[in-house]
Every structure is written in C-alpha cells, then in structure tokens.
Scaffold this active site. Sequence first.
Site, PDB file in Angstrom:
ATOM      1  N   LYS A   1       0.860  -1.186   0.000  1.00  0.00           N
ATOM      2  CA  LYS A   1       0.000   0.000   0.000  1.00  0.00           C
ATOM      3  C   LYS A   1       0.890   1.227   0.000  1.00  0.00           C
ATOM      4  CE  LYS A   1      -3.688   2.230   2.613  1.00  0.00           C
ATOM      5  NZ  LYS A   1      -4.666   2.051   3.697  1.00  0.00           N
TER       6      LYS A   1
ATOM      7  N   LYS B   1      -2.076  -1.571  -3.899  1.00  0.00           N
ATOM      8  CA  LYS B   1      -2.953  -0.400  -3.880  1.00  0.00           C
ATOM      9  C   LYS B   1      -2.133   0.868  -3.975  1.00  0.00           C
ATOM     10  CE  LYS B   1      -5.946   1.913  -0.674  1.00  0.00           C
ATOM     11  NZ  LYS B   1      -6.221   2.077   0.709  1.00  0.00           N
TER      12      LYS B   1
HETATM   13  C1  PBG Z   1      -7.356   3.141   5.288  1.00  0.00           C
HETATM   14  C2  PBG Z   1      -7.741   3.085   3.853  1.00  0.00           C
HETATM   15  C3  PBG Z   1      -7.599   4.092   2.904  1.00  0.00           C
HETATM   16  C4  PBG Z   1      -8.141   3.596   1.722  1.00  0.00           C
HETATM   17  C5  PBG Z   1      -8.593   2.309   1.977  1.00  0.00           C
HETATM   18  N1  PBG Z   1      -8.322   1.999   3.299  1.00  0.00           N
HETATM   19  C6  PBG Z   1      -7.122   5.479   3.048  1.00  0.00           C
HETATM   20  C7  PBG Z   1      -5.733   5.762   3.428  1.00  0.00           C
HETATM   21  O1  PBG Z   1      -4.850   4.909   3.499  1.00  0.00           O
HETATM   22  O2  PBG Z   1      -5.499   6.945   3.701  1.00  0.00           O
HETATM   23  C8  PBG Z   1      -8.217   4.340   0.423  1.00  0.00           C
HETATM   24  C9  PBG Z   1      -9.105   3.753  -0.618  1.00  0.00           C
HETATM   25  C10 PBG Z   1      -9.411   4.654  -1.751  1.00  0.00           C
HETATM   26  O3  PBG Z   1      -8.809   5.724  -1.944  1.00  0.00           O
HETATM   27  O4  PBG Z   1     -10.303   4.289  -2.515  1.00  0.00           O
HETATM   28  N2  PBG Z   1      -8.454   2.827   6.105  1.00  0.00           N
END
Ligand code: PBG
Length: 307
Positions: free
Chosen positions: A177, A231
Amino acid sequence: MAETTLRPSQLIAPLFVAEGLDAPRPITSLPGQFQHSLASLVDEVRKLQAVGVESVILFGLPEHKDERGSQAWAADGIIQVALRRLRDEFGDDIIAMADTCLDEFTSHGHCGLLRDDGSVDNDATLELYGQMAVAQAAAGAAVVGPSGMMDGQVGVMRSMLDDAGYLDTIIMAYTAKYASALYGPFREAVDVSIAGGGDRKAYQQDYSNRRESLREARLDIAEGADIIMVKPAMTYLDVVADLAGTVDVPVAAYHVSGEYAMIKAAAAQGWIDGPAVALEQLTAIRRAGADMILTYFAHEIAQELSQ
Ligand code: PBG
C-alpha cells in the site's frame, strides 16, 4: 480467444456505511457512490448481487471517534452492526469483507495509536488490530482486510483470530500500500482528515520503490495472509505483475477513489468515454496478474459485462 477475462465475480465493491444515517448521502468526489444507512446498504448489496458481484468490503463512519478508535472493535460499532445485518439478509450468498484499520475511528485520523510526540506507535497498535479483526469475525466477516500498514499486523491478527476460534476467517492483507495522492476522495467519503495536515509516509510505502513490495509480501504471507493486495492499481501494475509472478496466494488490486474520480470527472466533461476507459483499466489490472479487483466501478461494469 481473449487472453484475459473480466467477470463480475472478480470484482469487490467497497461500500461506506454511516452510523445514525436515515437515508444515503451522496459522496461529491465519488459520483454514484454513497455513505449508506443500514437499509440502503442492504439495497445496494442486493443490486450488486443482481449483476453478479458477490463480494463487498465495508468501511465504517462512526458517530463518535476517540484517540484509540474504540468504536472499531466495539460489538455495537457500525462495521460490526452492518456485518451482522448483511449476514442476516444474505447468509453465505455474499462474501462480506471488512476494512480493518483504525483511521476512520480515531480522532486524529491516523491508522495507529499516537505517542506524545504525535508519531504512530506501531507495536502498541497491533493488539487493537487483533481485537478489531476478532470483533469483525464475530459479527460475520468472512474476510478481514488489514489496511493500516503496521508491521506485524497480519501475524497478530491471525493468532488472535485463531485463539478466538475464527480459524477460517480469511486475511486479505493490504500488502503493498503506497503513500499515494490518489486516496483524496476516499478521505471525503469516510470524513477523515489527518491531524495537523499530516500524512502516512511513516507507514505506507514510498512510490519510488518497487522491490520493497516483494519484501512486504513475503512478510505478510509468512505471518498468515491468505490474499495479498496492491494499492493503488493503475500506477502500480509493475508491482501487481511482480507479486503475481512470485507468490502462491491470490493477488488483489485496489482501483482506488482517485482513479475512479479521474475517470468520472473526465467523462462528465465529455472528454473520454467513461465506461470504456473503466473497462480498459480493469482489464489491464487483470492482465497484469490481479485475481480480483476492489473497485467503485463494480456495479457499473458488472452491469455492462452482463449485458
Ligand atoms: C485506510 C484506507 C484508505 C483507503 C482504503 N483503506 C485510506 C488511506 O490509506 O489513507 C483508500 C481507498 C481509496 O482511496 O479508494 N483505512
């Protein structure tokens, strides 16, 4: 003869459910997406089911936040209530997943507990992730999705799930991520802002690094991850391909809020053919090697595919 397939059953719909809401509230930066009430959540899942989408992942908006994010694991926390509702309505016909992260529940918006100096305390946070996973499993989640990027989160969740008797609960780890600028609309969707205008660069990955994802994947799999995730998706197809070619667990990719919003915005201007671009992108993510895709296009594209 096409080499790559895209099917509704390969799509996972992210859904937002808000505590204390009577009617769904549109999310401005994600056209067509809503903060759901419990009733509209059920309706939405039924619509997804009708076009062949069998999996959803829930994000919760609690009425009350605190420093530890205690609504994240409370038995009556909004995610748990929503999971129980889905289980009652759909049983095993829908694969209910839950995002397992503290940021929607903490007053400071970080994914972990804070030290006095405002930095995130990785190790002190792990137990809370374990508790959250157990609460979600108890409420009926088939899959928990640790997304906080705390080192060791998968291992702690696996052992706490096992100890609580949830041996079959699947862990879909947000493994690679990246600290991305593409999460902007999501933060509006869940109403999260990070205290003091901070960011997540201390725990999410640096987008200059490709091979670091292999290390993250090895660690998560050794700790018990059943599915690993990359991601965002489009800017990380090299990472998807690397992981898909290396690991022996399924690989998921998250086509995130900013990726959806860009297509919607350009399509609204008449500058691109939105559904065609969405189909092309989702197919490319599959071509790169993702077995499944989390996407806000799940309903729209599944409908398109089933026509
Ligand atoms: C954290 C989380 C995020 C997203 C999914 N889970 C936000 C982040 O890491 O700040 C982002 C998903 C998206 O942008 O569609 N709970």
